[in-house]
Design a protein around this motif. Sequence first.
Motif, PDB file in Angstrom:
ATOM      1  N   ASP A 193      41.306  44.260   7.595  1.00 22.23           N
ATOM      2  CA  ASP A 193      40.257  44.558   8.563  1.00 22.23           C
ATOM      3  C   ASP A 193      40.542  43.977   9.940  1.00 22.23           C
ATOM      4  O   ASP A 193      39.949  44.397  10.928  1.00 22.23           O
ATOM      5  CB  ASP A 193      38.918  44.038   8.037  1.00 22.23           C
ATOM      6  CG  ASP A 193      38.593  44.622   6.673  1.00 22.23           C
ATOM      7  OD1 ASP A 193      38.185  45.787   6.608  1.00 22.23           O
ATOM      8  OD2 ASP A 193      38.785  43.908   5.662  1.00 22.23           O
ATOM      9  N   PHE A 249      39.379  54.573  18.463  1.00 25.32           N
ATOM     10  CA  PHE A 249      40.189  54.962  17.315  1.00 25.32           C
ATOM     11  C   PHE A 249      40.734  56.367  17.539  1.00 25.32           C
ATOM     12  O   PHE A 249      40.036  57.249  18.039  1.00 25.32           O
ATOM     13  CB  PHE A 249      39.357  54.943  16.030  1.00 25.32           C
ATOM     14  CG  PHE A 249      38.871  53.577  15.651  1.00 25.32           C
ATOM     15  CD1 PHE A 249      39.756  52.536  15.470  1.00 25.32           C
ATOM     16  CD2 PHE A 249      37.519  53.322  15.484  1.00 25.32           C
ATOM     17  CE1 PHE A 249      39.321  51.265  15.126  1.00 25.32           C
ATOM     18  CE2 PHE A 249      37.064  52.065  15.140  1.00 25.32           C
ATOM     19  CZ  PHE A 249      37.960  51.028  14.964  1.00 25.32           C
ATOM     20  N   ASP A 266      33.122  54.006  19.376  1.00 25.09           N
ATOM     21  CA  ASP A 266      33.669  53.155  18.326  1.00 25.09           C
ATOM     22  C   ASP A 266      35.124  52.837  18.665  1.00 25.09           C
ATOM     23  O   ASP A 266      35.855  53.668  19.205  1.00 25.09           O
ATOM     24  CB  ASP A 266      33.636  53.874  16.974  1.00 25.09           C
ATOM     25  CG  ASP A 266      32.221  54.137  16.479  1.00 25.09           C
ATOM     26  OD1 ASP A 266      31.264  53.648  17.097  1.00 25.09           O
ATOM     27  OD2 ASP A 266      32.081  54.847  15.470  1.00 25.09           O
ATOM     28  N   LYS A 286      38.343  42.905  17.637  1.00 30.87           N
ATOM     29  CA  LYS A 286      37.543  43.269  16.473  1.00 30.87           C
ATOM     30  C   LYS A 286      36.972  44.666  16.637  1.00 30.87           C
ATOM     31  O   LYS A 286      36.776  45.165  17.742  1.00 30.87           O
ATOM     32  CB  LYS A 286      36.397  42.270  16.269  1.00 30.87           C
ATOM     33  CG  LYS A 286      36.828  40.948  15.662  1.00 30.87           C
ATOM     34  CD  LYS A 286      35.621  40.166  15.180  1.00 30.87           C
ATOM     35  CE  LYS A 286      36.029  38.925  14.428  1.00 30.87           C
ATOM     36  NZ  LYS A 286      34.863  38.201  13.884  1.00 30.87           N
ATOM     37  N   GLN A 287      36.692  45.252  15.506  1.00 34.37           N
ATOM     38  CA  GLN A 287      36.100  46.582  15.475  1.00 34.37           C
ATOM     39  C   GLN A 287      34.674  46.527  16.018  1.00 34.37           C
ATOM     40  O   GLN A 287      33.892  45.645  15.660  1.00 34.37           O
ATOM     41  CB  GLN A 287      36.093  47.085  14.031  1.00 34.37           C
ATOM     42  CG  GLN A 287      35.561  48.484  13.832  1.00 34.37           C
ATOM     43  CD  GLN A 287      35.669  48.883  12.370  1.00 34.37           C
ATOM     44  OE1 GLN A 287      36.448  48.310  11.624  1.00 34.37           O
ATOM     45  NE2 GLN A 287      34.882  49.868  11.966  1.00 34.37           N
ATOM     46  N   PRO A 293      42.530  48.344  11.936  1.00 35.88           N
ATOM     47  CA  PRO A 293      41.809  49.000  13.031  1.00 35.88           C
ATOM     48  C   PRO A 293      42.563  48.945  14.351  1.00 35.88           C
ATOM     49  O   PRO A 293      42.566  49.923  15.115  1.00 35.88           O
ATOM     50  CB  PRO A 293      40.491  48.219  13.097  1.00 35.88           C
ATOM     51  CG  PRO A 293      40.284  47.729  11.695  1.00 35.88           C
ATOM     52  CD  PRO A 293      41.667  47.379  11.226  1.00 35.88           C
ATOM     53  N   ARG A 294      43.220  47.838  14.631  1.00 30.70           N
ATOM     54  CA  ARG A 294      43.994  47.733  15.876  1.00 30.70           C
ATOM     55  C   ARG A 294      45.162  48.721  15.865  1.00 30.70           C
ATOM     56  O   ARG A 294      45.456  49.370  16.877  1.00 30.70           O
ATOM     57  CB  ARG A 294      44.491  46.308  16.072  1.00 30.70           C
ATOM     58  CG  ARG A 294      43.372  45.314  16.328  1.00 30.70           C
ATOM     59  CD  ARG A 294      43.855  43.860  16.328  1.00 30.70           C
ATOM     60  NE  ARG A 294      44.749  43.578  17.447  1.00 30.70           N
ATOM     61  CZ  ARG A 294      45.272  42.386  17.694  1.00 30.70           C
ATOM     62  NH1 ARG A 294      45.001  41.364  16.874  1.00 30.70           N
ATOM     63  NH2 ARG A 294      46.068  42.202  18.733  1.00 30.70           N
ATOM     64  N   THR A 298      44.215  52.260  16.820  1.00 28.46           N
ATOM     65  CA  THR A 298      43.964  52.583  18.235  1.00 28.46           C
ATOM     66  C   THR A 298      45.263  52.874  18.965  1.00 28.46           C
ATOM     67  O   THR A 298      45.255  53.218  20.146  1.00 28.46           O
ATOM     68  CB  THR A 298      43.252  51.429  18.965  1.00 28.46           C
ATOM     69  OG1 THR A 298      44.139  50.309  19.065  1.00 28.46           O
ATOM     70  CG2 THR A 298      41.972  51.021  18.245  1.00 28.46           C
ATOM     71  N   VAL A 338      36.736  53.899  10.384  1.00 25.72           N
ATOM     72  CA  VAL A 338      37.463  53.974  11.659  1.00 25.72           C
ATOM     73  C   VAL A 338      37.788  55.428  12.037  1.00 25.72           C
ATOM     74  O   VAL A 338      38.651  55.676  12.881  1.00 25.72           O
ATOM     75  CB  VAL A 338      38.746  53.124  11.613  1.00 25.72           C
ATOM     76  CG1 VAL A 338      38.396  51.652  11.496  1.00 25.72           C
ATOM     77  CG2 VAL A 338      39.651  53.531  10.457  1.00 25.72           C
ATOM     78  N   VAL A 396      38.148  49.249  19.101  1.00 28.55           N
ATOM     79  CA  VAL A 396      38.484  47.825  19.021  1.00 28.55           C
ATOM     80  C   VAL A 396      38.293  47.213  20.401  1.00 28.55           C
ATOM     81  O   VAL A 396      38.801  47.734  21.399  1.00 28.55           O
ATOM     82  CB  VAL A 396      39.928  47.610  18.534  1.00 28.55           C
ATOM     83  CG1 VAL A 396      40.335  46.139  18.641  1.00 28.55           C
ATOM     84  CG2 VAL A 396      40.073  48.082  17.082  1.00 28.55           C
ATOM     85  N   THR A 416      31.216  49.161  17.296  1.00 30.00           N
ATOM     86  CA  THR A 416      30.614  50.484  17.221  1.00 30.00           C
ATOM     87  C   THR A 416      29.942  50.827  18.547  1.00 30.00           C
ATOM     88  O   THR A 416      29.600  49.946  19.334  1.00 30.00           O
ATOM     89  CB  THR A 416      29.584  50.562  16.086  1.00 30.00           C
ATOM     90  OG1 THR A 416      28.605  49.523  16.269  1.00 30.00           O
ATOM     91  CG2 THR A 416      30.253  50.366  14.734  1.00 30.00           C
TER      92      THR A 416
END
Length: 340
Positions: free
Chosen positions: A299, A169, A98, A126-127, A303-304, A307, A203, A100, A129
């Motif tokens: 969103d 993440f 998982d 983008k996120q 998430p970025r 990381t 995340v 980005v 999985t």
Amino acid sequence: MEKVRVEDAVGMVLCHDITEIVPGKFKGRAFAKGHVIQEEDIEKLLDLGKRHIYVWDLSKGYVHENDAALRMVQAAAGENIVFSEVKEGKIELRAACDGVLKINLDTLYAVNSDDEICFATIHGNKQVTKGKLLAATRVIPLAVKEEVLERFEKACKESKTPLVEVKPFRPAKIGVVTTGSEIVSGRIADQFGPVLEKKAAEVGATIMGQVFPGDEPEAITQAILDFLAQGADMVQVTGGMSVDPDDMTPSAIRACADEVVTYGTPVLPGAMFMLAYVQGKPVVGLPGCVMYAKRTVFDLAVPRLLTGEKLTRRDFVLMAHGGQCQNCPVCTYPDCGFGQ
């Protein structure tokens, strides 16, 4: 492509299907295009009436499509990328964890400028999985000249970042500062907390605590600093993010910030989002839409940040293209146009 005697074709790549017909019993493909002719194939080909066939000669600087695809993946793939076995000249790249997705667009466009190369990806930043299909690659002909692959490999090697990689993440502790006298007084119930708990879980992060300092800028600032002193990797501040005179959250964040990256973004929902760095850690001011909209600038950005990526004002400017959420009845994010 060359026309050669069957007896001379061993080690070459067949450029077309060869059909076998057995009257009343069978009609189908005996040899598929892309097949590398073997010594044992000669008698079968002669039985089929093929004295000459069209082939690529691999001994003359050509590389078979399967080998070419493998070389391209090995050159392009960065961290946390796994890839399939080659099938009909194509290899798929998937996420190993998982995180980005990061795509080097300059390199992507450079390699695809060669008309014998196909390297297709989904949108980056983008996120994703674990197991998500990210890209696939192949060459267009059944065999490609060595120099084509060398150009591809050179472009990837000279790039500052891999063509495709997944940034995982980091285990992160998040402090939540919820402003508003109406919340601290108990006049209305907080609704931000459950939303942020859910988003943190997506995340792999944890909410280490939530505090309610009211509307005083000094109290909001102190709450941010307290969470950082307790080891928070990020602080999320909710409420009071509009331009109303009595909304004090932006000024409270500015009071302790080393750097304010942005207050305002070209993304809807989420125009009043704020990002600052305090003691090297990201502090985000969250507009009210994060509480009720399915997907927002939160969103695209948070998430970025989780990381370890350090976002700039330009990163937010680039979000304008694709920054309008369609508010679909059934949300499919990140498999949609939002943020692309």
